[in-house]
Design an enzyme around this catalytic site. Structure first.
Site, mmCIF file in Angstrom:
data_model
loop_
_atom_site.group_PDB
_atom_site.id
_atom_site.type_symbol
_atom_site.label_atom_id
_atom_site.label_comp_id
_atom_site.label_asym_id
_atom_site.label_seq_id
_atom_site.Cartn_x
_atom_site.Cartn_y
_atom_site.Cartn_z
ATOM 1 N N HIS A 1 -6.879 -6.415 -1.353
ATOM 2 C CA HIS A 1 -6.024 -5.277 -1.038
ATOM 3 C C HIS A 1 -4.897 -5.583 0.179
ATOM 4 O O HIS A 1 -3.826 -5.406 0.011
ATOM 5 C CB HIS A 1 -6.716 -4.048 -0.896
ATOM 6 C CG HIS A 1 -5.702 -2.815 -0.549
ATOM 7 N ND1 HIS A 1 -4.868 -2.375 -1.601
ATOM 8 C CD2 HIS A 1 -5.343 -1.973 0.436
ATOM 9 C CE1 HIS A 1 -4.165 -1.315 -1.031
ATOM 10 N NE2 HIS A 1 -4.305 -1.157 0.128
ATOM 11 N N ASP B 1 0.840 -1.238 0.044
ATOM 12 C CA ASP B 1 -0.101 -0.037 0.001
ATOM 13 C C ASP B 1 0.902 1.239 -0.046
ATOM 14 O O ASP B 1 1.758 1.406 -0.727
ATOM 15 C CB ASP B 1 -0.971 -0.174 1.246
ATOM 16 C CG ASP B 1 -1.986 0.954 1.346
ATOM 17 O OD1 ASP B 1 -3.074 1.184 0.338
ATOM 18 O OD2 ASP B 1 -1.799 1.861 1.881
#
Length: 310
Positions: A288, A102
């Site tokens: 994610h 991320d």
């Protein structure tokens, strides 16, 4: 495998660092994203240490047990990468392998641009290496988003998202970890039924995040987002402060095919920023929070990549 934690002074801040493996072994630095912690690497730290690496996983500045400087500018990419260089100095390491997820991915992929002689390899999870934008990123995103909600733009105004996310940390973290929290501002989600915890995180693991962000709030982490345009200026090849413009070290990108972040971080221009060996691995159906959702698959890919460096 013994895993410890300690405080490290680096680049004017103090970082809480989780550490495992023997000093003198090749160093691997794990950089987390938003809203995460060094704890997000709990499935990777012992595995990498057991494979013969000296692993350092910091709570990055603004997070958890680390310093939370005042001022938005304190969270620009120059400072974030310099924090990592200071960790290498602390363990007397000339070079390291950077693995980021991320927001930690831009830290990992920008580190070779500022410190090209100090990186042995780079692995980016969920956010691919991307070349410098053609203009200030927030201007581009405003044109693309139009009247639609885009969470990065929502994060730009100091104090707004900070207060909304901090009003109920448990609810905010629940919605973030199911990715519902990036679909609308928190005030619009209030009152909706809470989604169940994802299968990849236990209630005790979830509480670790709730406790940390209840203590620190969200301002430090959100200030990372408020530096997108500043980072664009700092990486200008003419007037910026980068040492080089491309990553020449071996680079790996790993993502889940169900990760919504891929919709606005295209991979078709990776060759503009990575001129060294490059490999891409997509994990079918993964979302994610990749290294927590699919730890065994991620660990396998990482170990194969690292073995190829020996």
């Amino acid at each position: 495998m013994r895993v410890t934690q300690r405080l490290v002074d680096t680049n004017g801040v103090t970082l809480k660092v989780i550490e495992a493996g023997e000093r003198g072994n090749p160093v691997v630095v794990l950089t987390h994203g938003f809203p995460e912690l060094a704890y997000s690497w709990r499935h990777q730290i012992p595995v990498l240490a057991a494979a013969g690496y000296h692993v350092l996983a910091p709570d990055q500045r603004g997070y958890g047990g680390s310093s939370r400087p005042d001022g938005i500018d304190a969270y620009n990419i120059v400072e974030l990468t310099a924090d990592i260089a200071g960790l290498l100095d602390d363990v007397d390491a000339e070079r390291a392998i950077l693995i980021g997820h991320d927001w930690g991915s831009p830290v990992a992929t920008n580190f070779p641009l500022f410190f090209p002689d100090r990186v042995a390899a780079v692995a980016a999870l969920s956010v691919p290496p991307v070349p410098r934008a053609s203009g200030p990123p927030t201007q581009i995103w405003r044109r693309m988003a139009g009247d639609n909600f885009f969470y990065i733009l929502y994060f730009q105004e100091p104090g707004v998202a900070d207060a909304a996310l901090g009003a109920d940390v448990r609810e905010s973290m629940r919605r973030m970890m199911t990715m519902e929290g990036v679909s609308a501002p928190p005030e619009q989600l209030t009152g909706r039924p809470l989604p169940p915890l994802p299968e990849w995180i236990s209630p005790d693991e979830f509480e670790h995040y709730v406790e940390a962000f209840s203590e620190t709030g969200f301002t430090g982490p959100l200030n990372w987002y408020r530096n997108f345009d500043r980072n664009w200026e700092l990486t200008d090849p003419v007037s910026g402060v980068t040492a080089c413009q491309t990553i020449t070290a071996p680079t790996l990108f790993v993502a889940g095919t169900a990760d919504p972040v891929l919709s606005f971080t295209p991979r078709d221009r990776v060759g503009d920023v990575v001129t060294g060996d490059y490999r891409e691995v997509l994990i079918d159906g993964a979302g994610h929070w990749l290294q927590q959702e699919r730890p065994d698959e991620v660990n396998k890919v990482l170990l194969e990549f690292l073995e190829g460096l020996r």
